[in-house]
Motif scaffolding. Structure first.
Motif, PDB file in Angstrom:
ATOM      1  N   PHE A 186       0.878  -1.225   0.020  1.00 28.49           N
ATOM      2  CA  PHE A 186       0.061  -0.142  -0.057  1.00 28.49           C
ATOM      3  C   PHE A 186       0.779   1.288   0.082  1.00 28.49           C
ATOM      4  N   GLN A 187       2.028   1.155   0.857  1.00 27.72           N
ATOM      5  CA  GLN A 187       2.778   2.168   0.707  1.00 27.72           C
ATOM      6  C   GLN A 187       3.346   2.685  -0.597  1.00 27.72           C
ATOM      7  N   THR A 188       3.672   1.632  -1.263  1.00 29.70           N
ATOM      8  CA  THR A 188       4.241   1.719  -2.690  1.00 29.70           C
ATOM      9  C   THR A 188       3.278   2.188  -3.719  1.00 29.70           C
ATOM     10  N   TYR A 189       2.110   1.484  -3.715  1.00 26.90           N
ATOM     11  CA  TYR A 189       1.420   1.550  -5.210  1.00 26.90           C
ATOM     12  C   TYR A 189      -0.088   2.313  -4.731  1.00 26.90           C
ATOM     13  N   VAL A 190      -0.411   2.451  -3.475  1.00 23.54           N
ATOM     14  CA  VAL A 190      -1.799   2.893  -3.172  1.00 23.54           C
ATOM     15  C   VAL A 190      -1.804   4.542  -2.679  1.00 23.54           C
ATOM     16  N   ILE A 191      -0.960   4.807  -1.597  1.00 22.93           N
ATOM     17  CA  ILE A 191      -1.003   6.011  -1.184  1.00 22.93           C
ATOM     18  C   ILE A 191      -0.418   6.956  -2.291  1.00 22.93           C
ATOM     19  N   GLN A 192      -0.876   8.334  -1.989  1.00 23.66           N
ATOM     20  CA  GLN A 192      -0.210   9.455  -2.586  1.00 23.66           C
ATOM     21  C   GLN A 192      -0.385  10.713  -1.995  1.00 23.66           C
ATOM     22  N   GLY A 193       0.427  11.677  -2.276  1.00 17.67           N
ATOM     23  CA  GLY A 193       0.120  13.202  -1.787  1.00 17.67           C
ATOM     24  C   GLY A 193       1.188  13.518  -0.689  1.00 17.67           C
ATOM     25  N   ALA A 194       1.166  14.655  -0.412  1.00 16.09           N
ATOM     26  CA  ALA A 194       1.865  15.306   0.824  1.00 16.09           C
ATOM     27  C   ALA A 194       1.297  14.502   2.068  1.00 16.09           C
ATOM     28  N   ASP A 195       2.305  14.267   2.811  1.00 18.27           N
ATOM     29  CA  ASP A 195       1.993  13.674   4.263  1.00 18.27           C
ATOM     30  C   ASP A 195       1.080  12.482   4.128  1.00 18.27           C
ATOM     31  N   ALA A 196       1.090  11.902   3.003  1.00 17.43           N
ATOM     32  CA  ALA A 196       0.349  10.584   2.909  1.00 17.43           C
ATOM     33  C   ALA A 196       0.978   9.471   3.933  1.00 17.43           C
ATOM     34  N   PHE A 197       0.029   8.623   4.468  1.00 20.87           N
ATOM     35  CA  PHE A 197       0.541   7.641   5.238  1.00 20.87           C
ATOM     36  C   PHE A 197      -0.396   6.536   5.293  1.00 20.87           C
ATOM     37  N   VAL A 198       0.469   5.189   5.864  1.00 23.06           N
ATOM     38  CA  VAL A 198      -0.380   3.989   6.078  1.00 23.06           C
ATOM     39  C   VAL A 198      -0.632   3.660   7.570  1.00 23.06           C
ATOM     40  N   GLU A 199      -1.725   3.450   7.843  1.00 22.25           N
ATOM     41  CA  GLU A 199      -2.200   2.925   9.393  1.00 22.25           C
ATOM     42  C   GLU A 199      -2.087   1.519   9.224  1.00 22.25           C
ATOM     43  N   THR A 200      -2.093   0.723  10.295  1.00 17.33           N
ATOM     44  CA  THR A 200      -2.247  -0.868  10.311  1.00 17.33           C
ATOM     45  C   THR A 200      -3.292  -1.196  11.284  1.00 17.33           C
ATOM     46  N   ALA A 201      -3.870  -2.346  10.867  1.00 15.79           N
ATOM     47  CA  ALA A 201      -4.689  -2.956  12.149  1.00 15.79           C
ATOM     48  C   ALA A 201      -4.317  -4.350  11.891  1.00 15.79           C
ATOM     49  N   LEU A 202      -3.940  -5.010  13.498  1.00 16.15           N
ATOM     50  CA  LEU A 202      -3.630  -6.158  13.171  1.00 16.15           C
ATOM     51  C   LEU A 202      -4.505  -7.352  12.898  1.00 16.15           C
ATOM     52  N   GLY A 203      -6.044  -6.734  13.053  1.00 22.77           N
ATOM     53  CA  GLY A 203      -7.042  -7.667  12.331  1.00 22.77           C
ATOM     54  C   GLY A 203      -8.372  -6.766  12.379  1.00 22.77           C
ATOM     55  N   PHE A 204      -9.679  -7.274  12.071  1.00 24.91           N
ATOM     56  CA  PHE A 204     -10.532  -6.549  12.058  1.00 24.91           C
ATOM     57  C   PHE A 204     -11.053  -6.282  13.482  1.00 24.91           C
ATOM     58  N   GLU A 205     -10.892  -7.062  14.466  1.00 25.07           N
ATOM     59  CA  GLU A 205     -10.943  -6.624  15.936  1.00 25.07           C
ATOM     60  C   GLU A 205     -10.291  -5.310  16.139  1.00 25.07           C
ATOM     61  N   ASP A 206      -9.183  -5.116  15.369  1.00 23.68           N
ATOM     62  CA  ASP A 206      -8.358  -3.778  15.817  1.00 23.68           C
ATOM     63  C   ASP A 206      -8.612  -2.640  15.016  1.00 23.68           C
ATOM     64  N   TYR A 207      -9.884  -2.875  14.023  1.00 20.94           N
ATOM     65  CA  TYR A 207      -9.899  -1.811  13.080  1.00 20.94           C
ATOM     66  C   TYR A 207     -10.465  -0.582  13.679  1.00 20.94           C
ATOM     67  N   GLN A 208     -11.270  -0.409  14.808  1.00 21.44           N
ATOM     68  CA  GLN A 208     -11.906   0.458  15.231  1.00 21.44           C
ATOM     69  C   GLN A 208     -10.797   1.482  15.921  1.00 21.44           C
ATOM     70  N   THR A 209      -9.759   0.849  16.617  1.00 19.45           N
ATOM     71  CA  THR A 209      -8.731   1.473  17.119  1.00 19.45           C
ATOM     72  C   THR A 209      -7.736   2.065  16.298  1.00 19.45           C
ATOM     73  N   ALA A 210      -7.569   1.409  15.246  1.00 19.65           N
ATOM     74  CA  ALA A 210      -6.589   1.802  14.200  1.00 19.65           C
ATOM     75  C   ALA A 210      -7.383   3.196  13.296  1.00 19.65           C
ATOM     76  N   MET A 211      -8.500   2.923  13.076  1.00 22.02           N
ATOM     77  CA  MET A 211      -9.469   4.247  12.623  1.00 22.02           C
ATOM     78  C   MET A 211      -9.503   5.525  13.372  1.00 22.02           C
ATOM     79  N   ILE A 212      -9.343   5.227  14.736  1.00 22.60           N
ATOM     80  CA  ILE A 212      -9.439   6.142  15.503  1.00 22.60           C
ATOM     81  C   ILE A 212      -7.837   7.174  15.416  1.00 22.60           C
ATOM     82  N   ARG A 213      -6.825   6.253  15.223  1.00 19.28           N
ATOM     83  CA  ARG A 213      -5.529   6.750  15.222  1.00 19.28           C
ATOM     84  C   ARG A 213      -5.431   7.537  13.985  1.00 19.28           C
ATOM     85  N   LYS A 214      -5.965   6.975  12.892  1.00 20.83           N
ATOM     86  CA  LYS A 214      -5.898   7.595  11.518  1.00 20.83           C
ATOM     87  C   LYS A 214      -6.833   8.727  11.500  1.00 20.83           C
ATOM     88  N   LEU A 215      -7.965   8.869  11.927  1.00 22.34           N
ATOM     89  CA  LEU A 215      -8.723   9.937  11.866  1.00 22.34           C
ATOM     90  C   LEU A 215      -8.355  11.163  12.583  1.00 22.34           C
TER      91      LEU A 215
END
Length: 228
Positions: A186-215
């Motif tokens: 995703f870092q190489t082929y998906v994201i783009q633009g100034a300050d673009a970044f990749v957040e990660t979740a260990l699984g779907f159970e971790d999705y909410q926590t990762a989404m909070i960090r990203k938002l």
């Protein structure tokens, strides 16, 4: 009037220009509903996003510039012709707007979709969605996904103009060792633009926590100066 967003110049408004800002940021969130996402994971993803939108710290981030609110839209994606808008563009001017948006997501039910994963098409769909909000200072596309593209245009060939693309990469409980490789893709082929970044979740159970960090990272605005 000068506003800086985490080191990135968002907009400069001159007092004598007569320009009136309506929206500081348009944020479109694309959720992966391809064949690798089962019914339980689908609900963890939608309900996790709903919970993240009403998290107190995320709410504070949305509300920090009430005179120039942000707007959000949410869509789900899978194959080349399978994109569905779940939440139309909504201006977030109050905590009630976040709560109503969260309820819409909690009430969304899965529909039959293509099983393949078309990341390039998700990027182009999200880009077109954001281009419908030209009055916003900044345009950000969030793409959540748990796998690499396997159909449609290659994600590295799609570059929506003027759009920052961030990603939330979701690993599986049985493939945690593969998460770094997927995040690198995703870092190489998906994201783009100034300050673009990749957040990660260990699984779907971790999705909410990762989404909070990203938002929180996407919405935080640092006001350096505000001069007439």
């Amino acid at each position: 009037m000068h506003w800086i967003k985490t080191g990135l110049l968002v907009a400069t408004l001159c007092a004598n220009s007569g320009a009136a800002a309506k929206c500081r940021q348009a944020l479109a969130l694309g959720l992966d509903v391809s064949g690798s996402v089962d019914a339980k994971e689908y609900r963890l993803q939608l309900d996790g996003l709903a919970a993240a939108l009403t998290d107190p710290e995320v709410e504070t981030a949305f509300m920090q510039m009430p005179e120039v609110p942000a707007r959000i839209a949410v869509f789900e994606w899978s194959g080349p012709s399978a994109q569905r808008l779940l939440l139309e563009w909504t201006e977030i001017g109050s905590p009630d707007d976040l709560r109503r948006s969260a309820e819409i997501l909690r009430g969304s039910q899965r529909k039959i979709s293509e099983p393949s994963t078309a990341l390039g098409r998700a990027k182009s769909f999200g880009g077109a969605l954001l281009h419908s909000q030209p009055e916003c200072w900044r345009h950000v596309l969030d793409i959540s996904g748990d796998g690499m593209s396997n159909t449609g245009p290659r994600p590295q060939d799609i570059h929506p103009k003027g759009v920052v693309i961030n990603a939330l990469v979701i690993g599986g409980n049985s493939q945690e060792t593969e998460l770094p490789a997927l995040a690198g893709y995703f870092q190489t082929y998906v994201i783009q633009g100034a300050d673009a970044f990749v957040e990660t979740a260990l699984g779907f159970e971790d999705y909410q926590t990762a989404m909070i960090r990203k938002l929180k990272r996407e919405l935080t605005v640092l006001v350096l100066s505000r001069n007439p």
